[in-house]
Design an enzyme around this catalytic site. Structure first.
Site, PDB file in Angstrom:
ATOM      1  N   GLU A 216       0.802  -1.223   0.000  1.00  0.00           N
ATOM      2  CA  GLU A 216       0.000   0.000   0.000  1.00  0.00           C
ATOM      3  C   GLU A 216       0.836   1.274   0.000  1.00  0.00           C
ATOM      4  OE1 GLU A 216      -0.087  -2.392   2.302  1.00  0.00           O
ATOM      5  OE2 GLU A 216      -0.593  -1.638   4.306  1.00  0.00           O
ATOM      6  N   ILE A 217       2.129   1.179   0.282  1.00  0.00           N
ATOM      7  CA  ILE A 217       2.990   2.357   0.172  1.00  0.00           C
ATOM      8  C   ILE A 217       3.030   2.874  -1.268  1.00  0.00           C
ATOM      9  CG2 ILE A 217       5.128   1.039  -0.169  1.00  0.00           C
ATOM     10  CD1 ILE A 217       6.540   3.126   1.610  1.00  0.00           C
TER      11      ILE A 217
END
Lengths: 225, 246
Positions: A51-52
């Site tokens: 998700e970064i």
């Protein structure tokens, strides 16, 4: 109350969960045991989303391979696989919330027989009734399949598969499967179904450390690694 | 249109007490550390730092200094507490949160990303499925009990959604790998994270860039953030940092 049964180590819980990941799946792994699942997907045609803001996250980086601009969502330096792509955070969460992930694997503090789980705040340990939500609620909201990997009981021996959840909820009714050191349990509309047990343990053993009444699968077997 | 500033002091000269500042970064990656250090030196107080995913845990020294100087009023984040409760119990920031001296307002990460995006895109609020069934659906999640405001929900096609509001900030501090003098920015790898959405959400967006370029030197097909969102540009050295959070 101490731990009642010996079961799989964390790495092996991750390995068992990894068997549910199929070729062609886009997968997001949460912090803790779920991250270890990445060690068991080599050879599968699977793409890890972090998700970064990347797809095709590679294995952990060490020594000279460490790049301070390349970390996973658990803040560990990682490497690039051929075909890696980087994107913005809102794009990342569009993928997550928009339902593009095939498999989401998360850790948990508690889960019940209806597929509700809690994992983001532990008020007793912190002395605070707020905690770190991170991306967990977004991942659950968009999950096609939501799996939990966790120890079957808390360090004090208390069941983590419970009738009523006492920790702050992450999501309601979304969990499909639970992989623990002692068992594999599928959450169905009829209730939690015991599918696999750690070698040497009986369904009665698992029930003794599980609050909701377990339905025993007709094809119950030992945990397959 | 030259937006470069000769010194960091001049770039943040008008940041007042009580400012709301967007701080990007995902733990250690992409944090505007040098701007944070300048903020500490400037000594402005009553600050609200609007974050995305734990940039202050990735820049612990700066966080601790801000807490010791009593510069923080509030932090908005999805992951504001140390992962380890044991470490957290000894940490000055968490101690201040526990004592109610600093407010910590918590949102799901994707909701925060969308709050900044919406602010930059002229959208005042939006409905999201994230958090339905949890406390996030009921009220603002914060350690300050009197600030727990009820949230609205609405049903679309039989599914419940939560109303969340755009988050416009007075300033956005941005860290970019490369930027030209007109503010076009390029990020590197996972240090992009919240930098672009926050650049669009800041009324005044200040970018620290590791490499300062002339207009035309950046491949126009590869610009991540248009200079239209960026008011001030500052050349900074590339500094090494530890990639750990506890």
């Amino acid at each position: 109350m101490a731990k009642k049964f010996e079961g799989l180590p964390r790495e092996m819980i991750a390995m068992r969960a990894s068997k549910e990941i199929k070729d062609g799946d886009y997968v997001n792994l949460g912090i803790g045991i779920p991250t270890l699942v990445s060690n068991w997907i080599e050879g599968k045609d699977v793409i890890l989303q972090s998700e970064i803001g990347m797809t095709k996250t590679g294995p952990l980086a060490f020594n000279d391979d460490i790049d301070q601009d390349l970390i996973n969502a658990s803040c560990q330096p990682v490497t690039e696989l051929p075909g890696i792509a980087y994107f913005d955070i809102f794009d990342s969460f569009s993928m997550i919330r928009g339902g593009y992930m095939d498999v989401i694997i998360m850790g948990a503090l508690q889960v019940n027989g209806r597929g509700d789980y809690a994992g983001w705040a532990n008020p007793a340990a912190r002395g605070l009734d707020i905690g770190n939500i991170g991306g967990s609620m977004d991942l659950c909201a968009g999950a096609t399949k939501l799996f939990l990997t966790m120890t079957h009981t808390a360090p004090d021996g208390a069941p983590k598969i419970v009738n009523e959840i006492s920790f702050p909820l992450t999501v309601k009714g979304k969990v499909n499967m639970v992989f623990t050191d002692l068992a594999v349990i599928e959450i169905t509309s009829e209730g939690p179904v015991l599918k696999e047990v750690y070698p040497g343990l009986t369904p009665e053993d698992i029930q003794s450390v599980t609050e909701p009444k377990l339905i025993i699968a007709p094809d119950l077997k030992e945990i397959e690694l | 249109m030259d937006k470069t500033y000769p010194s960091i002091e001049e770039a943040i000269v008008d940041v007042p007490d009580g400012a709301v500042i967007a701080i990007p970064g995902f733990f250690a990656a992409g944090v505007p550390r040098i701007l944070l250090q300048a903020l500490i030196k400037k000594g402005v107080k009553e600050l609200t730092l609007a974050c995305g995913c734990g940039p202050l845990l990735g820049a612990t020294e700066e966080l601790t200094q801000l807490v010791k100087n009593r510069q923080l009023k509030k932090v908005i984040d999805s992951y504001g507490l140390f992962r380890s409760a044991t470490k957290g119990l000894q940490d000055p920031f968490e101690q201040a949160v526990r004592a109610g001296e600093i407010e910590l307002e918590v949102y799901p990460m994707g909701t925060l990303a969308e709050k900044y995006r919406a602010a930059g895109a002229g959208i005042p609020a939006f409905y999201t499925p994230t958090g339905v069934g949890s406390i996030v659906e009921k009220n603002t999640v914060t350690n300050i009990v009197e600030n727990r405001k009820p949230k609205e929900t609405k049903v679309f096609d039989g599914e419940k959604y939560v109303l969340e509001y755009a988050l416009k900030t007075d300033y956005a501090f941005i860290h970019a790998y490369m930027g030209d003098k007109e503010g076009n920015l390029v990020y590197r790898k996972t240090s992009r994270n919240f930098n672009h959405v926050m650049a669009t959400a800041g009324k005044i967006t200040i970018a620290e860039v590791e490499n300062l370029m002339e207009p035309g030197e950046i491949d126009p097909d590869c610009v991540h953030t248009s200079g239209i969102y960026v008011q001030r540009v500052l050349k900074v050295p590339r500094i090494g940092f530890a990639i750990t959070i506890d």
